[in-house]
Design a protein around this motif. Structure first.
Motif, PDB file in Angstrom:
ATOM      1  N   ILE A  64       4.194  -8.453   2.202  1.00 57.03           N
ATOM      2  CA  ILE A  64       2.737  -8.194   2.189  1.00 57.03           C
ATOM      3  C   ILE A  64       2.183  -8.743   0.742  1.00 57.03           C
ATOM      4  CG2 ILE A  64       1.315  -6.177   2.252  1.00 57.03           C
ATOM      5  CD1 ILE A  64       3.156  -4.607   4.060  1.00 57.03           C
ATOM      6  N   ALA A  67       1.310 -12.085   0.406  1.00 57.20           N
ATOM      7  CA  ALA A  67       0.582 -12.991   1.376  1.00 57.20           C
ATOM      8  C   ALA A  67      -0.934 -13.189   1.042  1.00 57.20           C
ATOM      9  CB  ALA A  67       0.582 -12.140   2.503  1.00 57.20           C
ATOM     10  N   GLY A  68      -1.096 -12.695  -0.293  1.00 59.98           N
ATOM     11  CA  GLY A  68      -2.276 -12.650  -0.836  1.00 59.98           C
ATOM     12  C   GLY A  68      -2.290 -14.258  -1.659  1.00 59.98           C
ATOM     13  N   SER A  69      -3.085 -15.174  -1.135  1.00 62.59           N
ATOM     14  CA  SER A  69      -3.140 -16.312  -1.564  1.00 62.59           C
ATOM     15  C   SER A  69      -3.695 -16.703  -2.866  1.00 62.59           C
ATOM     16  CB  SER A  69      -3.491 -17.489  -0.480  1.00 62.59           C
ATOM     17  OG  SER A  69      -4.893 -17.364  -0.373  1.00 62.59           O
ATOM     18  N   ASN A  89      -7.994 -11.448  -1.992  1.00 63.92           N
ATOM     19  CA  ASN A  89      -7.100 -11.714  -1.198  1.00 63.92           C
ATOM     20  C   ASN A  89      -5.763 -10.913  -0.900  1.00 63.92           C
ATOM     21  OD1 ASN A  89      -8.365 -14.275  -0.786  1.00 63.92           O
ATOM     22  ND2 ASN A  89      -7.129 -15.429  -2.197  1.00 63.92           N
ATOM     23  N   LEU A  90      -5.558 -10.381  -2.214  1.00 65.90           N
ATOM     24  CA  LEU A  90      -4.338  -9.392  -2.240  1.00 65.90           C
ATOM     25  C   LEU A  90      -4.890  -7.996  -1.500  1.00 65.90           C
ATOM     26  CD1 LEU A  90      -1.714  -8.577  -3.009  1.00 65.90           C
ATOM     27  CD2 LEU A  90      -2.480  -7.751  -5.071  1.00 65.90           C
ATOM     28  N   ARG A  92      -7.194  -7.704   1.103  1.00 66.21           N
ATOM     29  CA  ARG A  92      -7.071  -8.021   2.236  1.00 66.21           C
ATOM     30  C   ARG A  92      -5.712  -7.925   2.857  1.00 66.21           C
ATOM     31  NH1 ARG A  92      -8.589 -12.817   1.840  1.00 66.21           N
ATOM     32  NH2 ARG A  92     -10.936 -12.390   1.745  1.00 66.21           N
ATOM     33  N   SER A  93      -4.736  -8.541   2.309  1.00 66.50           N
ATOM     34  CA  SER A  93      -3.267  -8.536   2.819  1.00 66.50           C
ATOM     35  C   SER A  93      -2.741  -6.914   2.807  1.00 66.50           C
ATOM     36  CB  SER A  93      -2.400  -9.242   1.513  1.00 66.50           C
ATOM     37  OG  SER A  93      -0.957  -9.283   2.327  1.00 66.50           O
ATOM     38  N   ARG A  96      -4.571  -4.962   5.634  1.00 66.35           N
ATOM     39  CA  ARG A  96      -4.089  -5.326   6.897  1.00 66.35           C
ATOM     40  C   ARG A  96      -2.826  -4.725   7.407  1.00 66.35           C
ATOM     41  NH1 ARG A  96      -3.156 -11.026   6.151  1.00 66.35           N
ATOM     42  NH2 ARG A  96      -5.399 -11.135   6.017  1.00 66.35           N
ATOM     43  N   HIS A  97      -2.090  -3.805   6.526  1.00 73.45           N
ATOM     44  CA  HIS A  97      -1.014  -3.281   6.881  1.00 73.45           C
ATOM     45  C   HIS A  97      -1.046  -1.866   6.242  1.00 73.45           C
ATOM     46  CE1 HIS A  97       0.726  -7.151   8.490  1.00 73.45           C
ATOM     47  NE2 HIS A  97       0.327  -7.397   7.287  1.00 73.45           N
TER      48      HIS A  97
END
Length: 211
Positions: A64, A67-69, A89-90, A92-93, A96-97
């Motif tokens: 997880i 996953a932040g690009s 980005n982080l 959002r990742s 998402r969970h």
């Protein structure tokens, strides 16, 4: 426990199945028997790739957080926006969970985060940010991003008027007015918090940032 002679599953499939269970059923529902059933295997098959449940949860946290690009942006005077995008980005990742937020608190993959710091420190240097500010910026960004994102994940989705939940108009009239006057979403508040931090760090260091 003895391991089966041939692996029936892959490490990535175990992580993906674990996340699916946690996302849909909650962290309390996650167990090795439940995971094995989800994968259609016996529990010993899991030991081809993981020593125990804790190692699986650590891999979930790593997946997880990783996953932040990293944004594609050239160094320059608008360098703070690179870090705003990186933080978003982080965030959002993580969001998402949401059910996995407690896992990240316990198994935060610090080595994974630090592995990106050479790249981000070089970005700062190429943008003209003095080296003595790099650690302050990188450490602060980690604390702000993870703290805000994990807190938001654990308290659940909110609207502009419910960012502070359970506010009573009679006993908290000033806060009620403030919430009614707020025009920012949680995401927008997060963005401005990151920008405020970055501009605050360089404000007294005579480092050029866009107005």
């Amino acid at each position: 426990m003895p391991r089966p002679s041939q692996p029936l599953i892959s490490r990535s499939s175990v992580v993906a199945a674990s996340i699916e269970i946690i996302d849909t059923e909650g962290l309390d529902a996650f167990s090795l028997p439940r995971l094995a059933k989800h994968l259609g295997v016996r529990a010993p098959s899991l030991y081809h790739h993981f020593a125990d449940k804790s190692e699986i949860l650590a891999a979930v946290a790593r997946h997880i957080a990783g996953a932040g690009s990293i944004p594609r942006r050239k160094p320059g005077p608008d360098w703070p926006e690179f870090f705003v995008a990186l933080a978003l980005n982080l965030r959002r990742s993580i969001l998402r969970h949401r059910n996995a937020a407690p896992i990240l608190l316990q198994y935060l993959p610090r080595d994974l985060l630090i592995s990106t710091y050479e790249e981000t420190a070089r970005f700062l240097a190429d943008s003209g940010v003095p080296p003595h500010l790099h650690v302050q910026i990188l450490d602060g960004m980690e604390r702000i991003t993870l703290g805000a994102a994990l807190t938001e994940a654990m308290r659940g989705p909110s609207t502009r008027s419910t960012i502070f939940p359970n506010v009573d108009a009679d006993s908290q009239p000033v806060l009620t007015v403030a919430l009614a006057a707020n025009r920012m979403t949680s995401k927008q508040l997060f963005e401005e918090m990151v920008r405020s931090f970055l501009h605050g760090v360089v404000r007294d260091a005579e480092v050029a940032v866009p107005a």
